[in-house]
Design a protein around this motif. Structure first.
Motif, short mmCIF file in Angstrom:
data_model
loop_
_atom_site.label_atom_id
_atom_site.label_comp_id
_atom_site.label_asym_id
_atom_site.label_seq_id
_atom_site.Cartn_x
_atom_site.Cartn_y
_atom_site.Cartn_z
N TYR A 124 -27.28 -6.69 26.69
CA TYR A 124 -27.07 -5.43 25.96
C TYR A 124 -25.82 -5.48 25.11
O TYR A 124 -25.80 -5.00 23.99
CB TYR A 124 -26.97 -4.27 26.93
N TYR A 156 -31.40 -5.11 17.43
CA TYR A 156 -30.51 -4.31 16.62
C TYR A 156 -30.14 -5.03 15.32
O TYR A 156 -29.89 -6.23 15.33
CB TYR A 156 -29.21 -4.03 17.37
N TYR A 183 -27.83 -4.29 11.46
CA TYR A 183 -26.78 -3.46 10.87
C TYR A 183 -26.53 -3.87 9.43
O TYR A 183 -26.63 -5.05 9.09
CB TYR A 183 -25.46 -3.64 11.63
N PHE A 238 -15.07 -1.61 13.69
CA PHE A 238 -14.13 -2.66 13.31
C PHE A 238 -12.80 -2.09 12.85
O PHE A 238 -12.76 -1.01 12.23
CB PHE A 238 -14.71 -3.51 12.18
N ASP A 262 -22.99 2.28 23.71
CA ASP A 262 -23.16 2.66 22.30
C ASP A 262 -23.98 1.62 21.55
O ASP A 262 -24.06 0.46 21.95
CB ASP A 262 -21.79 2.82 21.62
N ASP A 263 -24.51 2.06 20.44
CA ASP A 263 -25.27 1.16 19.59
C ASP A 263 -24.39 0.49 18.54
O ASP A 263 -24.78 -0.53 17.97
CB ASP A 263 -26.37 1.93 18.86
N LYS A 264 -23.24 1.05 18.26
CA LYS A 264 -22.45 0.60 17.12
C LYS A 264 -21.14 -0.06 17.56
O LYS A 264 -20.56 0.30 18.57
CB LYS A 264 -22.10 1.80 16.22
N ILE A 265 -20.71 -1.00 16.75
CA ILE A 265 -19.38 -1.61 16.91
C ILE A 265 -18.48 -1.06 15.82
O ILE A 265 -18.89 -0.96 14.66
CB ILE A 265 -19.46 -3.14 16.80
N LYS A 276 -16.66 -1.60 21.11
CA LYS A 276 -17.99 -1.01 21.28
C LYS A 276 -18.01 -0.32 22.62
O LYS A 276 -17.66 -0.93 23.64
CB LYS A 276 -19.05 -2.11 21.21
N TYR A 292 -23.30 -3.50 6.73
CA TYR A 292 -21.91 -3.13 6.51
C TYR A 292 -21.55 -3.39 5.05
O TYR A 292 -22.13 -4.23 4.39
CB TYR A 292 -20.96 -3.99 7.36
#
Lengths: 116, 113
Positions: free
Chosen positions: A101, A31, A33, B103, B98-101, B94, A35
């Motif tokens: 995970y 994964y 990301y 904040f 789920d795939d996302k955190i 999270k 931000y």
């Protein structure tokens, strides 16, 4: 083992210019990301990827595009920069499978981007 | 939808004072909870995390946090702060699958020497 590396660290653009921010990780994370961090707003997710060749929209995707052609790289593009995109951009990565995970994210050092 | 609320935007303490930063979350399922710290000019670093088990988790640098499920809270504590704890602190949540955190907006902590 460098972890998460972001390039460039600083950049100044004029309105309408385009650029690409590069994020590279050497931890074999699935994964990744992107931000943006703005004062008083915390971190807001722009786009993310759960694996090579996949991308998904986050909270604030408009004006940005991403690509994940290789597992270790996640690119963030600004096609036509706007002053509202002045921010600090952070890339992060994490594992996603099995007992790993729910591992936390590892962050890069950030890219400070100013749009004039 | 998931959300995270950090009650204090800016906290100022003297050295050796005790610290408690509030964090509440909204999520209808099993969650994983995190506190991150960002020292001036640096990237976010993990302080501690809760996945399951003992609701009192201990992290680095003497920090701890308690997960209270009934209150949807995950407050960060430290018995005696140091000047070097000056930083911005982010709570994050999270969903278990789920795939996302997500904040929180962060709390700026300023420790007076």
């Amino acid at each position: 083992n460098a972890g998460v590396t972001q390039t460039p660290k600083f950049r100044v653009l004029k309105t309408g210019q385009s650029m690409t921010l590069l994020c590279a990780q050497d931890m074999n994370h699935e994964y990744m990301y992107w931000y943006r961090q703005d004062p008083g707003m915390g971190l807001r997710l722009i786009h993310y990827s759960v694996g090579e060749g996949t991308t998904a929209k986050g909270e604030v995707p408009d004006g940005y595009n991403v690509s994940r052609l290789k597992k270790q790289n996640f690119l963030l593009g600004l096609e036509s920069a706007a002053p509202s995109q002045t921010s600090v951009y952070f890339c992060a990565s994490s594992y996603s499978t099995g007992t790993r995970y729910n591992q936390p994210q590892h962050f890069g050092d950030g890219t400070r981007l100013s749009i004039l | 939808a998931q959300s995270v609320s950090q009650h204090n935007h800016h906290v100022i303490l003297s050295e050796a004072a005790s610290l408690e930063l509030g964090c509440n979350y909204s999520y209808g399922g099993t969650v994983n909870l995190f506190w991150y710290v960002q020292y001036p000019g640096q990237h976010l670093q993990l302080l501690l995390k809760y996945f399951s088990g003992d609701p009192l988790v201990k992290g680095i640098k003497g920090f701890e946090a308690e997960f209270i499920k009934s209150k949807f809270s995950f407050n960060l504590r430290k018995p005696s702060v140091q000047w070097s704890d000056t930083a911005e602190y982010f709570c994050a949540v999270k969903g278990n699958r789920d795939d996302k955190i997500i904040f929180g907006k962060g709390t700026r902590l300023h420790i007076l020497p």
